[in-house]
Motif scaffolding. Structure first.
Motif, short mmCIF file in Angstrom:
data_model
loop_
_atom_site.label_atom_id
_atom_site.label_comp_id
_atom_site.label_asym_id
_atom_site.label_seq_id
_atom_site.Cartn_x
_atom_site.Cartn_y
_atom_site.Cartn_z
N ALA A 86 0.92 -1.13 0.59
CA ALA A 86 0.35 0.26 0.13
C ALA A 86 0.98 1.34 -0.52
O ALA A 86 1.02 2.08 -0.82
CB ALA A 86 -0.84 -0.03 0.95
N LEU A 87 2.06 1.67 0.76
CA LEU A 87 2.98 2.81 1.33
C LEU A 87 3.44 2.88 -0.47
O LEU A 87 3.69 3.92 -0.89
CB LEU A 87 4.05 2.22 1.87
CG LEU A 87 3.29 2.06 3.67
CD1 LEU A 87 4.09 1.51 4.09
CD2 LEU A 87 2.52 3.70 3.63
N ARG A 88 4.04 1.31 -1.39
CA ARG A 88 4.79 1.25 -2.57
C ARG A 88 3.50 2.15 -3.63
O ARG A 88 4.22 2.80 -4.37
CB ARG A 88 5.25 0.16 -2.81
CG ARG A 88 6.48 0.14 -3.64
CD ARG A 88 7.02 -1.15 -3.69
NE ARG A 88 6.48 -2.12 -4.18
CZ ARG A 88 6.46 -3.22 -2.69
NH1 ARG A 88 6.97 -2.88 -1.20
NH2 ARG A 88 5.57 -4.53 -2.81
N ALA A 89 2.47 1.67 -3.24
CA ALA A 89 1.29 1.67 -4.33
C ALA A 89 1.05 3.12 -4.30
O ALA A 89 0.69 4.55 -5.40
CB ALA A 89 0.11 1.04 -4.34
N LEU A 90 1.21 3.90 -2.97
CA LEU A 90 0.95 5.41 -2.53
C LEU A 90 1.73 6.29 -3.62
O LEU A 90 2.27 7.04 -4.21
CB LEU A 90 0.50 5.74 -1.40
CG LEU A 90 0.73 7.18 -0.91
CD1 LEU A 90 -0.89 7.64 -1.21
CD2 LEU A 90 0.75 7.54 0.82
N CYS A 125 11.65 5.59 -1.98
CA CYS A 125 10.30 5.81 -0.98
C CYS A 125 9.92 5.15 0.24
O CYS A 125 9.66 5.07 1.48
CB CYS A 125 9.34 6.77 -1.96
SG CYS A 125 9.92 8.29 -2.34
N GLU A 126 9.63 4.16 -0.09
CA GLU A 126 8.65 3.11 0.47
C GLU A 126 9.97 2.69 2.40
O GLU A 126 10.18 2.51 2.51
CB GLU A 126 8.20 2.05 0.43
CG GLU A 126 8.08 0.47 0.95
CD GLU A 126 8.36 -0.74 0.38
OE1 GLU A 126 7.60 -1.53 1.42
OE2 GLU A 126 8.75 -0.97 -1.00
N ASN A 127 11.32 2.67 1.17
CA ASN A 127 12.87 2.32 2.38
C ASN A 127 12.91 3.57 3.43
O ASN A 127 12.65 3.57 4.39
CB ASN A 127 13.41 1.75 1.34
CG ASN A 127 13.40 -0.10 1.27
OD1 ASN A 127 12.79 -0.39 1.77
ND2 ASN A 127 14.33 0.76 0.03
N ASP A 128 12.29 4.58 2.64
CA ASP A 128 12.74 6.03 2.51
C ASP A 128 11.52 6.20 4.36
O ASP A 128 11.71 6.18 5.60
CB ASP A 128 12.66 7.13 2.43
CG ASP A 128 13.82 7.08 1.93
OD1 ASP A 128 14.90 6.03 2.14
OD2 ASP A 128 14.21 7.61 0.92
N VAL A 129 10.59 5.62 3.49
CA VAL A 129 8.80 5.52 5.34
C VAL A 129 9.53 4.75 6.33
O VAL A 129 9.26 5.00 7.92
CB VAL A 129 7.84 5.72 4.65
CG1 VAL A 129 7.15 4.77 5.76
CG2 VAL A 129 7.50 5.79 2.88
N TYR A 130 10.02 3.21 5.71
CA TYR A 130 10.51 2.87 7.12
C TYR A 130 11.75 3.33 7.96
O TYR A 130 11.60 3.30 9.55
CB TYR A 130 11.18 1.31 6.44
CG TYR A 130 9.95 0.81 5.90
CD1 TYR A 130 8.32 0.28 6.17
CD2 TYR A 130 10.15 -0.18 4.76
CE1 TYR A 130 7.80 -0.21 5.43
CE2 TYR A 130 9.29 -0.93 3.67
CZ TYR A 130 8.29 -0.85 4.67
OH TYR A 130 7.43 -1.40 3.70
N LEU A 148 2.29 5.69 8.13
CA LEU A 148 3.08 5.99 7.57
C LEU A 148 2.48 6.23 6.15
O LEU A 148 3.53 6.37 5.29
CB LEU A 148 3.27 3.99 7.40
CG LEU A 148 3.86 3.85 8.89
CD1 LEU A 148 3.05 2.41 8.80
CD2 LEU A 148 4.74 3.61 8.88
N ALA A 149 1.09 6.64 6.07
CA ALA A 149 0.80 6.80 4.90
C ALA A 149 0.98 8.29 4.44
O ALA A 149 1.73 9.14 3.97
CB ALA A 149 -0.16 6.47 4.44
N ARG A 175 3.73 9.81 1.29
CA ARG A 175 2.97 10.87 1.35
C ARG A 175 4.17 12.26 0.62
O ARG A 175 4.56 13.38 -0.27
CB ARG A 175 1.47 11.04 1.53
CG ARG A 175 1.48 12.17 0.44
CD ARG A 175 -0.50 12.14 1.00
NE ARG A 175 -1.36 13.29 -0.17
CZ ARG A 175 -1.71 14.56 0.04
NH1 ARG A 175 -0.75 15.91 1.45
NH2 ARG A 175 -2.27 14.75 -1.24
N HIS A 176 4.35 12.64 2.08
CA HIS A 176 5.34 13.40 2.10
C HIS A 176 6.55 13.39 1.26
O HIS A 176 7.37 13.97 0.63
CB HIS A 176 5.95 14.38 3.05
CG HIS A 176 4.72 14.99 4.24
ND1 HIS A 176 4.43 16.15 4.21
CD2 HIS A 176 3.37 14.46 4.54
CE1 HIS A 176 3.07 16.49 4.24
NE2 HIS A 176 2.49 15.89 4.89
N THR A 177 7.17 12.00 1.69
CA THR A 177 8.29 11.76 0.66
C THR A 177 8.31 11.84 -0.46
O THR A 177 9.04 12.36 -1.23
CB THR A 177 8.84 10.12 1.49
OG1 THR A 177 9.20 10.27 2.31
CG2 THR A 177 10.28 9.47 0.51
#
Length: 186
Positions: free
Chosen positions: A28-32, A46-51, A71-72, A76-78
């Motif tokens: 879901a984070l990758r799709a966003l 970006c997904e990795n940056d979120v983690y 997380l979303a 989104r901000h990333t």
């Protein structure tokens, strides 16, 4: 695994929290991010940056009851930061089209600062979203928060593209009127 348990792993500084987060929310984070960036490789970064950002911000934040929105928001901000970076390098980004659709509804930052602070504006928008039907709210959020295309929204909710476009048009007009009533001048 429940969100509360994942947050507890973060709070205990247990690195398995990252794997559990990726397992539950990674797609879901990758799709966003990909909806904003239109680039799978950059979306994965970006997904990795979120983690990493989640690891660094839990604690002090403890989003036990709202882990995915937490997380979303980071995702989104990333992704938006990556879009801005691309724009600075004279590359196109899908963000420009969506910004153009909403710019006539939302007040300019200077006007908003003069009239009310950002928290009041957020409350006004939340009230507006609460006044929409569930279908209209879902369409609006899928387009302007998740950055889904009109075609993807139509497919997701088994609607015609025309119906989605009309719903977005009417919602933007209602948002504009709602903001005018609150003293914002778009």
């Amino acid at each position: 695994m429940e969100d509360r348990q994942i947050v507890e792993l973060y709070l205990a500084r247990d690195e398995s929290a990252l794997a559990r987060t990726a397992e539950k929310y990674g797609p879901a984070l990758r799709a966003l991010a990909e909806n904003l960036l239109e680039d799978p490789q950059t979306a994965e970064e970006c997904e990795n940056d979120v983690y990493l950002a989640a690891w660094n911000s839990i604690p002090p934040h403890e989003p036990r009851d709202y882990l995915f929105p937490f997380l979303a928001r980071i995702a989104r901000h990333t992704a938006l930061d990556r879009c801005r970076e691309r724009s600075r390098r004279k590359r196109g980004a899908p963000l420009l089209q969506l910004t153009g659709e909403l710019e006539r509804c939302l007040p300019a930052p200077d006007n908003a600062a003069e009239h009310l602070d950002d928290l009041v504006l957020a409350e006004t928008i939340n009230r507006f979203l609460g006044s929409l039907s569930q279908e209209s709210r879902n369409i609006f959020l899928r387009r302007y928060w998740y950055m889904d295309s009109v075609a993807a929204i139509a497919e997701r909710y088994a609607l015609t593209r025309s119906k989605v476009k009309v719903s977005l048009y009417r919602s933007r007009n209602r948002l504009r009127e709602s903001l005018k009533k609150e003293g914002y001048d778009p």
